[in-house]
Scaffold this active site. Structure first.
Site, PDB file in Angstrom:
ATOM      1  N   SER A   5      -6.572   0.993  -4.192  1.00  0.00           N
ATOM      2  CA  SER A   5      -6.633   2.435  -3.956  1.00  0.00           C
ATOM      3  C   SER A   5      -5.248   3.032  -4.173  1.00  0.00           C
ATOM      4  O   SER A   5      -4.714   2.952  -5.271  1.00  0.00           O
ATOM      5  CB  SER A   5      -7.179   2.702  -2.547  1.00  0.00           C
TER       6      SER A   5
ATOM      7  N   TYR B 271       0.837  -1.198   0.000  1.00  0.00           N
ATOM      8  CA  TYR B 271       0.000   0.000   0.000  1.00  0.00           C
ATOM      9  C   TYR B 271       0.876   1.255   0.000  1.00  0.00           C
ATOM     10  O   TYR B 271       0.951   1.979  -0.972  1.00  0.00           O
ATOM     11  CB  TYR B 271      -0.951  -0.005   1.200  1.00  0.00           C
TER      12      TYR B 271
ATOM     13  N   HIS C 214     -15.926   1.744  -3.311  1.00  0.00           N
ATOM     14  CA  HIS C 214     -14.503   1.662  -3.033  1.00  0.00           C
ATOM     15  C   HIS C 214     -14.142   0.420  -2.218  1.00  0.00           C
ATOM     16  O   HIS C 214     -12.975   0.063  -2.113  1.00  0.00           O
ATOM     17  CB  HIS C 214     -14.054   2.913  -2.290  1.00  0.00           C
TER      18      HIS C 214
ATOM     19  N   ASP D  99     -17.997   3.824  -7.166  1.00  0.00           N
ATOM     20  CA  ASP D  99     -16.853   4.263  -6.374  1.00  0.00           C
ATOM     21  C   ASP D  99     -16.744   5.778  -6.490  1.00  0.00           C
ATOM     22  O   ASP D  99     -16.249   6.306  -7.478  1.00  0.00           O
ATOM     23  CB  ASP D  99     -15.561   3.594  -6.857  1.00  0.00           C
TER      24      ASP D  99
END
Length: 770
Positions: A590, A509, A720, A677
């Protein structure tokens, strides 16, 4: 940025350039940014509701479905994943008033159900079941906030995965069942909920209705600006709610609010963006007049209609640090802060005579190495403190009065505290503990006991035979390009042969001060068990694992460090014999989707497959849609020439290029997004897949060496990720990891999984979150 030097290995899937749908490319859309001409030929895909965009999505989904049918182990993976996912999931218990509550999913329910009980051993009663609110499970319970005495609940519902929500209210009946109220609040987004202790109203946040599509919230791309902090009096229409706080001069500010434990003060923490910084204001609620019915009357202070200024005290009026409320005794307040403490500390101040911030006394000083995650005050002089020690959980008891350490609580091993509950009304607290290979357990601690310590309250049991002792979990430290040591956890079956042949999934991430901690995932266990695979989780800079300095080292001008860290982790796995490039798949969502796409642009030779979910892909326009402006604090602003200079070279959409040598192709890729989203709007993924297919296949189909498929999966009525129903989670995850397995040539090693119930079968009665 120049094209990558070498291309990717050939995956186990092949798609010819001629098999991609024809996509209109508009050469006329060219802008000049800071002296650089930037083409945007797929800007038409920014309109999610146009017939052209919908036709594009339909054609892409059709192609993806065709390729997914060639993934020979996908059905076996789905069967095992479903069986592993089908276990009772209990949230951490919490007490409100005289009752205990917990969220529960029996296994494959679409959404979690909120239960209450008179005591820990009493029969539970359903308080809220969002599964009854929609046939397809896409209405989710985002939040449920109880009044101080536990008799009232304000709860948020969202639909189709959107960040927009509505707030409704209920009373808790004498039998524990819900008694609904007529109150309905709309256009709520990124909202706090804070009850005043008179049980007559609460603070919440809302926006004005978006202009483009007010009747179909979740598909619009309007930027979210000018958040309002309002006060709602029970039993009155939303139109009568007073706007307690707004700031048109700072349209990007957001106003989180809470009421102190004693009910006297309302705290407001204005923030801008996603950096760990906020201002800190307070309001003495005793200064607010009351209506005839006893409710607080903010009408004279209404930002738009009132005649008097709100008597708000600005305790901290800058964005130099973060401030989180811990406790107060009258006007003596304790806050968790990163002021002069990147790994955080707890300080104390008398708000009636605060003095300079530098004079606020330490209660819990900054640890020399470990990250202070939270500090929760309990009854009496108790303060429970959570630290993160090299990305592993640690828990200790301190005195609230002095900060003195009383005892360390022993935890089961390498893992994370996934849930915690406790408050100043009680001496007991609960926490859940989980690891990569164990679904975990819930523990209870009663500080009133003679020798307080964690006692097992509830263990989580899988229905599928599983022995955690069959697996090995270790933490390694990888040397990144600039010499920084980057932590990475590696999990696999014991006895694994380090011969480079193992199907390996690397996840990362690296952003927004978010820490990736050890935690259980049924899908990753299915990868380990089904394919005898390896799962690696990298703790990249940009995250919060070591505090603000670690976060800053991967933000703005330092963003390339995150990609370097991830690539170094991939190289480590290959050098140590876990896998070769042909056996390595990477995954992120993301900000992690951006990570995957950027790394594939830069080093396609390291990977066989990339899974990029709901990624931020257009780094030159991300700030123009919904809440994208809040990410400027992490990425920088492309509107500023100095920041454009470090954003443009890694923006995934703008750096797709045929590799100069080797195979001259990209790894197999599958992007995933949802049509609802409204956090990272789907245009990011739509534009990137169009660009990938053009540059690597359609631009010169006869010369193209691209045979690895470049695909996108667009989920309908999904957002999302938060609140996604179980059926959609299982279907999407099985598609993505089944695709990755086929690409890296993973063979199915597990025995046939037991038959599992469908996630939308009759009798399913609740929710699952990951």
């Amino acid at each position: 940025m120049a094209p990558a030097a070498k291309g990717a290995p050939q995956s186990g899937l092949t798609l010819l350039p001629s098999e991609y749908p024809e996509v209109f490319r508009d050469p006329s859309v060219v802008e000049e940014l800071h002296g650089t001409k930037v083409a945007d030929p797929y800007r038409w895909l920014e309109d999610p509701d146009s017939t052209e965009t919908q036709a594009f999505v339909e054609a892409q989904n059709k192609l993806t479905g065709k390729v997914l049918e060639q993934c020979t182990t996908r059905d076996q993976f789905m069967s095992l994943f479903t069986a592993l996912y089908d276990y009772p999931k209990y949230g951490t218990p919490f007490k409100r008033g005289d009752r205990y509550y917990y969220y529960y999913n029996s296994g494959l329910q679409q959404q979690y159900v909120l239960y209450g009980q008179d005591s820990l051993k009493a029969e539970p009663v359903v308080l809220l079941d969002p599964n009854t609110l929609s046939e397809d499970g896409t209405v989710a319970l985002k939040d449920a906030v109880f009044s101080d005495d536990g008799k009232l609940v304000a709860y948020q519902l969202s639909s189709g995965g959107s960040d927009w929500s509505t707030i409704k209210v209920l009373s808790v009946g004498a039998d524990g069942a819900a008694v609904p109220h007529e109150d309905l609040l709309e256009h709520v987004k990124f909202s706090s909920i804070a009850w005043t202790h008179d049980n007559k109203g609460f603070f919440y946040n809302r926006y004005l209705a978006p202009k483009s599509s007010p009747d179909s919230l979740g598909t619009e791309t309007d930027t979210n600006q000018n958040q309002l902090l309002c006060y709602h009096v029970l039993g009155t229409p939303q139109a009568d709610d007073a706007t307690v706080l707004a700031d048109p001069d700072h349209p990007l500010w957001m106003f989180g609010a809470e009421v102190t434990d004693d009910g006297r003060y309302m705290l407001v923490a204005p923030s801008e963006g996603c950096q760990p910084q906020n201002r800190l204001f307070y309001l003495d609620l005793q200064q607010v007049p009351k209506r005839a019915d006893g409710a607080l009357d903010f009408s004279s202070f209404d930002f738009f209609k009132g005649s008097s200024p709100l008597p708000l005290v600005k305790l901290v009026d800058n964005f130099e640090a973060s401030w989180d409320y811990v406790a107060n005794e009258g006007s003596s307040f304790s806050f968790k802060t990163n002021l002069d403490a990147p790994r955080y500390r707890v300080v104390r101040v008398d708000i009636t005579s605060p003095g300079p911030l530098s004079s606020w006394a330490d209660v819990i000083p900054q640890h020399p190495k470990h990250l202070l995650q939270s500090a929760v005050s309990l009854k009496g002089d108790a303060l429970v403190v959570r630290h993160l020690a090299d990305v592993k959980a640690a828990l200790a008891l301190h005195k609230l009065s002095s900060g003195e350490r009383v005892q360390e609580f022993e935890l089961p091993g390498i893992g994370s505290i996934g849930g915690f509950s406790g408050d100043r009304k009680s001496s007991e607290f609960f926490f859940s503990f989980t690891s990569f290979v164990e679904p975990g357990a819930t523990y209870r601690v009663d500080l009133a006991a003679a020798s307080p310590g964690p006692e097992l309250f509830r263990a989580t049991q899988l229905k599928v035979p599983h022995n955690p002792a069959d697996y090995e979990v270790k933490q390694v430290f990888v040397t990144s390009k600039d010499g920084v040591q980057v932590p990475m956890f590696i999990t696999h079956r014991k006895g694994l042969q380090l011969d480079g042949s193992n199907p390996t999934l690397l996840y990362g991430y690296g952003g927004f001060n978010i820490s990736l901690e050890p935690g259980f995932s049924a899908s990753r266990l299915a990868w380990l068990a089904g394919y005898n695979g390896v799962y690696a989780q990298a703790n990249l800079r940009g995250g919060g694992e070591y505090g603000v300095d670690w976060r800053n080292a991967g933000s703005k001008a330092n963003k390339q460090n995150v990609f370097n860290d991830f690539q170094a982790c991939a190289e480590y796995l290959q050098q140590q014999g876990y896998c070769t490039p042909a056996k390595l798949a990477i995954q992120g969502g993301s900000n992690g989707g951006l990570l995957v796409a950027a790394c594939i642009n830069q080093r396609p030779d390291l990977f066989c497959c990339g899974i990029a979910q709901v990624g931020v892909m257009d780094m030159l326009r991300f700030h123009k849609f919904t809440i994208g402006h809040a990410w400027i604090t992490d990425y920088g602003s492309p509107d500023e020439a100095e920041e454009f200079a470090f954003i443009a070279p890694y923006s995934p959409l703008h750096n797709v290029a045929v590799p100069a040598g080797g195979s001259r192709q990209y790894p197999a890729m599958i992007l995933a997004t949802g049509d609802h989203d409204d956090r990272v709007v789907p245009l990011h993924s739509l534009k990137l897949i169009a660009e990938l297919q053009h540059q690597l296949a359609a631009a010169a189909p006869d010369a193209s060496q691209q045979r690895n498929p470049l695909l996108i999966r667009v989920e309908v009525r999904a957002g999302h990720g938060a609140g996604k129903p179980t059926a959609k989670i299982i279907a999407e995850t099985s598609d993505l990891l089944g695709f990755a397995a086929q690409c890296v040539g993973a063979s199915w090693m597990a025995a046939d999984a037991p038959a599992a119930a469908s996630a939308d079968a009759d009798g399913v009665d609740a929710k699952a979150s990951v």
